[in-house]
Design an enzyme around this catalytic site. Structure first.
Site, mmCIF file in Angstrom:
data_model
loop_
_atom_site.group_PDB
_atom_site.id
_atom_site.type_symbol
_atom_site.label_atom_id
_atom_site.label_comp_id
_atom_site.label_asym_id
_atom_site.label_seq_id
_atom_site.Cartn_x
_atom_site.Cartn_y
_atom_site.Cartn_z
ATOM 1 N N ARG A 183 0.830 -1.213 0.000
ATOM 2 C CA ARG A 183 0.000 0.000 0.000
ATOM 3 C C ARG A 183 0.860 1.257 0.000
ATOM 4 O O ARG A 183 0.499 2.277 0.586
ATOM 5 C CB ARG A 183 -0.969 0.021 1.181
ATOM 6 C CG ARG A 183 -1.753 -1.252 1.393
ATOM 7 C CD ARG A 183 -2.471 -1.689 0.155
ATOM 8 N NE ARG A 183 -3.206 -2.945 0.378
ATOM 9 C CZ ARG A 183 -3.882 -3.548 -0.585
ATOM 10 N NH1 ARG A 183 -3.902 -3.069 -1.820
ATOM 11 N NH2 ARG A 183 -4.523 -4.667 -0.330
ATOM 12 N N GLU A 306 -6.207 -12.173 8.132
ATOM 13 C CA GLU A 306 -5.896 -12.249 6.709
ATOM 14 C C GLU A 306 -4.823 -13.297 6.415
ATOM 15 O O GLU A 306 -3.867 -13.048 5.697
ATOM 16 C CB GLU A 306 -5.452 -10.877 6.190
ATOM 17 C CG GLU A 306 -6.513 -9.806 6.370
ATOM 18 C CD GLU A 306 -6.150 -8.466 5.742
ATOM 19 O OE1 GLU A 306 -4.969 -8.116 5.726
ATOM 20 O OE2 GLU A 306 -7.071 -7.789 5.266
ATOM 21 N N ASP A 380 -11.992 -0.889 8.008
ATOM 22 C CA ASP A 380 -10.644 -0.880 7.458
ATOM 23 C C ASP A 380 -10.268 0.455 6.805
ATOM 24 O O ASP A 380 -10.271 0.556 5.577
ATOM 25 C CB ASP A 380 -10.518 -2.018 6.427
ATOM 26 C CG ASP A 380 -9.073 -2.377 6.144
ATOM 27 O OD1 ASP A 380 -8.193 -1.687 6.670
ATOM 28 O OD2 ASP A 380 -8.843 -3.354 5.399
ATOM 29 N N GLU A 402 -4.723 3.134 15.528
ATOM 30 C CA GLU A 402 -3.877 3.028 14.348
ATOM 31 C C GLU A 402 -4.583 3.765 13.217
ATOM 32 O O GLU A 402 -5.732 3.454 12.895
ATOM 33 C CB GLU A 402 -3.696 1.541 14.000
ATOM 34 C CG GLU A 402 -3.026 1.281 12.670
ATOM 35 C CD GLU A 402 -2.831 -0.223 12.397
ATOM 36 O OE1 GLU A 402 -2.939 -1.046 13.328
ATOM 37 O OE2 GLU A 402 -2.575 -0.565 11.236
ATOM 38 N N GLU A 408 -4.448 4.455 1.078
ATOM 39 C CA GLU A 408 -4.907 3.246 0.388
ATOM 40 C C GLU A 408 -6.343 3.383 -0.130
ATOM 41 O O GLU A 408 -6.641 2.974 -1.246
ATOM 42 C CB GLU A 408 -4.805 2.054 1.349
ATOM 43 C CG GLU A 408 -5.352 0.773 0.769
ATOM 44 C CD GLU A 408 -5.251 -0.412 1.725
ATOM 45 O OE1 GLU A 408 -4.693 -0.263 2.831
ATOM 46 O OE2 GLU A 408 -5.738 -1.496 1.360
HETATM 47 C C1 BDP Z 1 -5.716 -3.605 4.701
HETATM 48 C C2 BDP Z 1 -4.698 -3.596 3.602
HETATM 49 C C3 BDP Z 1 -3.725 -4.740 3.725
HETATM 50 C C4 BDP Z 1 -3.131 -4.755 5.121
HETATM 51 C C5 BDP Z 1 -4.240 -4.786 6.139
HETATM 52 C C6 BDP Z 1 -3.709 -4.670 7.566
HETATM 53 O O1 BDP Z 1 -5.368 -3.685 2.362
HETATM 54 O O2 BDP Z 1 -2.745 -4.583 2.738
HETATM 55 O O3 BDP Z 1 -2.281 -5.832 5.285
HETATM 56 O O4 BDP Z 1 -5.092 -3.687 5.945
HETATM 57 O O5 BDP Z 1 -3.892 -3.615 8.153
HETATM 58 O O6 BDP Z 1 -6.422 -2.399 4.670
HETATM 59 O O7 BDP Z 1 -3.152 -5.618 8.089
#
Ligand code: BDP
Length: 712
Positions: A183, A306, A380, A402, A408
């Site tokens: 990002r 994720e 997010d 955070e 992004e």
């Molecule tokens: C999302 C992003 C991803 C990050 C994730 C995170 O798309 O690339 O790894 O957040 O914060 O918004 O871990």
């Protein structure tokens, strides 16, 4: 011949002096062209004394002062050893015989990082004192003093007492070891792993200076989607070299730790946090890290999110994982920042509820050197989200917000979006949790359980010459630091300081551009996700609109999951009759969000599924209002272009043209967002555009068919 050569060289120098590539950020130190003011400053800073000792941090502060005064005033003040007659500026650490007991007391109470800047009378003449209890306070006080000069403030009768509201003010770099940046929209990672530790790129020093100037005191240098290699001796040696640069500017280095590192680089069969061999491995790893970096800050961990490994892989909790790491860091003074951005392979009933559901039951179960790092909103980093319900909910566990500085979801580094207003919206939100104060800012700056307090920002920094890709994206790095130091400051005051330091003190530049910055985020919300819409961007790269996407394997990866448009209306029902996410907020907020009439319209479709013909507060139907917001957003970018055109000649031409071109792209992309979203939602509402709005120039299929290659 020689003459011609010299002439050519000189004219080259003159013309490049005019151009500004943005590398110097807000620390430009160009000569102050107001002669009266410059003369006054020179008198007030005529003789400088340091009663501070001579640590590396103090040396860095002195060097900054010298360079800045040379640039700003074309002046090299006398540095004298002891204050005496004629002293006009004294830096004092831990009090001085020259000062009153009251002032010494004030100085000694500024804590680890605070400072006092005060005009006193010394030998019957005015003298400016920059006093602190510690080296870092002197460094921060120096930058504050320089800011006063850079923004042309008076140095007469000053009385400033400052100390930060939070302790860990940290950038999270999502930088990979191959130098790509997740990002990242401003080039590659500034960490040149291949040449480290032998070669110290001067950029590291300028990076550290910039951070120190805004009070940032920590950096996680690698991606939260971590590579275990960072914890091997090879990389620790490289990392230690960076830490050495940072240290002189009061910055601690932290690392993202991959939970499965004991398997990947330790040869163990498991990473179970309760397995003694795993714990021992981490213990030895921590000891090793501290041999390389004695002031190492600690770990940031993304676990069970994720696809990242974590304690839940072994049937353990987030607390088990975080505490194991906290225990091995504790003897060294390190901390664990454990992220609450969790969403596992099992799709929950509402993704917005997941972090709260997983972490609230663990409240009070974390060690005192663990801080839970919580994104500002529950989904997010969207253009607009209500504050995360975990703020205020964890009464016995420290949490740190955070924010995402890298854009992004806000137009990458192509769109001009000033994020201080977004950060402030979160800080100023009232959580209605009892006890430790109610706004997010108050909650996160009150330590529980003797923990540290902190604020993190995902960096927007890369190898682009201007660091951030867009000249105005620098303002978001700047504002993050200033607000992390004190979330109560106003977004406007910070924008003004930044503009003056970065571009020009001219009032007819600062005034219009400040208001352009202040409205820029709302403008972006309008053309991307008005009225509480969210997560309708292109999937994967997150570039452009794609509200129609519905074919990804997980329900909550699809934009259709978030907007839920159908023939009846649009929006995610998070009320008691829907997913009941509102229950995660405290009353009376919970109750007001539960009803359409009492939900702020900016969050309407976040919490409610609203009929296309429902009337909003102004009497308009939802459909008409949605369309109006989209058109207003795009029209307001055209307004930004006009405002920028009006300051032509008031800033250097390089950056003027850079911003001009980027605004033109932004205008095009805003229209793209507007057209694609309006056409798509119209397939559900089946309603015409309200009178006076011109139809998009393409049909919906055109927007659906757009393809892009190699997006950042
Ligand atoms: C999302 C992003 C991803 C990050 C994730 C995170 O798309 O690339 O790894 O957040 O914060 O918004 O871990």
């Amino acid at each position: 011949m020689k003459f011609i050569y010299t002439f050519l060289l000189c004219s080259l120098l003159v013309s490049t002096a005019k151009a500004d590539n943005g590398y110097r950020l807000w620390l430009r130190y160009d000569h102050i062209d107001n002669a009266t003011l410059a003369r006054q400053y020179r008198q007030q800073l005529a003789s400088v004394t340091y009663e501070t000792g001579n640590s590396p941090i103090i040396q860095a502060a002195q060097k900054e002062l010298r360079n800045a005064l040379q640039g700003l005033l074309n002046y090299n003040p006398a540095f004298v050893n002891a204050p005496g007659k004629g002293s006009t500026l004294i830096f004092v650490k831990n009090g001085s015989k020259q000062l009153s007991p009251a002032l010494n007391k004030l100085i000694n109470n500024t804590g680890n990082e605070g400072y006092v800047i005060k005009t006193i009378s010394l030998n019957n003449a005015p003298c400016l004192v920059v006093g602190a209890a510690n080296d870092k306070g002197i460094l921060y006080g120096t930058f504050h003093l320089l800011r006063l000069l850079q923004t042309h403030q008076s140095l007469t009768n000053i009385n400033i007492v400052e100390s930060p509201k939070t302790q860990v003010r940290i950038l999270n770099h999502w930088d990979n070891l191959d130098r790509t940046v997740e990002r990242g929209y401003a080039g590659f990672s500034i960490w040149n792993w291949h040449k480290l530790p032998g070669y110290i790129d001067p950029r590291y020093i300028d990076y550290a200076r910039a951070n120190a100037s805004i009070g940032v005191n920590g950096a996680v240098i690698n991606n939260v989607n971590a590579n275990s290699l960072i914890l091997t001796a090879d990389y620790l040696r490289k990392t230690a070299a960076l830490a050495g640069v940072f240290r002189r500017y009061g910055i601690k280095l932290y690392l993202s730790a991959k939970f499965s590192a004991p398997i990947e680089i330790g040869g163990l069969k498991t990473a179970d946090p309760l397995d003694p061999a795993v714990k021992q491995w981490w213990q030895q790893k921590a000891d090793e890290i501290y041999r390389y970096i004695p002031d190492f800050g600690g770990f940031l961990v993304k676990a069970n999110s994720e696809g990242q490994p974590g304690p839940q892989n072994y049937g353990r909790t987030h607390a088990d994982g975080a505490n194991m790491l906290a225990d091995v860091l504790k003897p060294h003074g390190g901390i664990v920042m454990w992220r609450a951005f969790v969403y596992d392979d099992k799709t929950p009933d509402d993704r917005a509820k997941q972090a709260y559901n997983e972490f609230k039951p663990l409240d009070g179960k974390f060690r005192s050197n663990v801080i839970i790092q919580v994104k500002n909103g529950a989904i997010d980093f969207q253009p607009r989200e209500p504050f995360h319900p975990l703020f205020g909910a964890m009464k016995k566990t420290q949490i740190m917000p955070e924010f995402q500085i890298t854009q992004e979801y806000l137009g990458f580094s192509t769109h001009l979006v000033y994020l201080a207003t977004l950060f402030k919206e979160c800080f100023d939100a009232n959580t209605y949790s009892e006890g430790r104060g109610s706004t997010v800012a108050k909650i996160i700056s009150s330590p529980v359980n003797n923990s540290l307090t902190g604020i993190a920002g995902v960096a927007n920094i890369g190898t682009d010459i201007n660091w951030c890709g867009h000249p105005f994206a620098q303002a978001n790095w700047y504002a993050f630091g200033r607000l992390a130091w004190n979330p109560d400051q106003s977004a406007a005051a910070i924008a003004q300081d930044w503009l003056k330091m970065t571009f020009s003190n001219q009032a007819d530049f600062v005034k219009p551009i400040t208001s352009m910055m202040l409205s820029s985020r709302e403008t972006t919300v309008n053309y991307m996700t008005p009225l509480g819409l969210h997560h309708i961007m292109g999937t994967h790269a997150h570039y452009g609109p794609a509200p129609w996407v519905n074919n990804l394997s997980r329900a909550d990866w699809n934009p259709v999951y978030y907007h839920k448009a159908d023939s009846a209306g649009i929006g995610f029902d998070r009320t008691a009759t829907g997913s009941n996410a509102v229950a995660q907020y405290y009353p009376p907020l919970r109750d007001s969000l539960n009803k359409v009439e009492t939900t702020p319209e900016k969050y309407l479709l976040w919490f409610h599924h609203v009929g296309w013909n429902s009337r909003l507060k102004n009497g308009e139907t939802l459909w008409n209002e949605l369309v109006k917001h989209y058109y207003k957003g795009a029209a307001d970018v055209a307004g930004m272009q006009k405002t920028w055109a009006s300051v032509k000649g008031k800033v250097d031409s390089t950056r003027y043209h850079e911003v001009e071109q980027l605004l033109a792209i932004q205008a095009g992309e805003a229209a793209w967002w507007r057209n694609a979203c309006v056409l798509y939602f119209q397939t559900f509402s089946k309603l015409p555009l309200p009178a006076g709005y011109t139809k998009p120039d393409h049909d919906l299929q055109y927007y659906k068919d757009l393809k892009f290659h190699y997006l950042p």
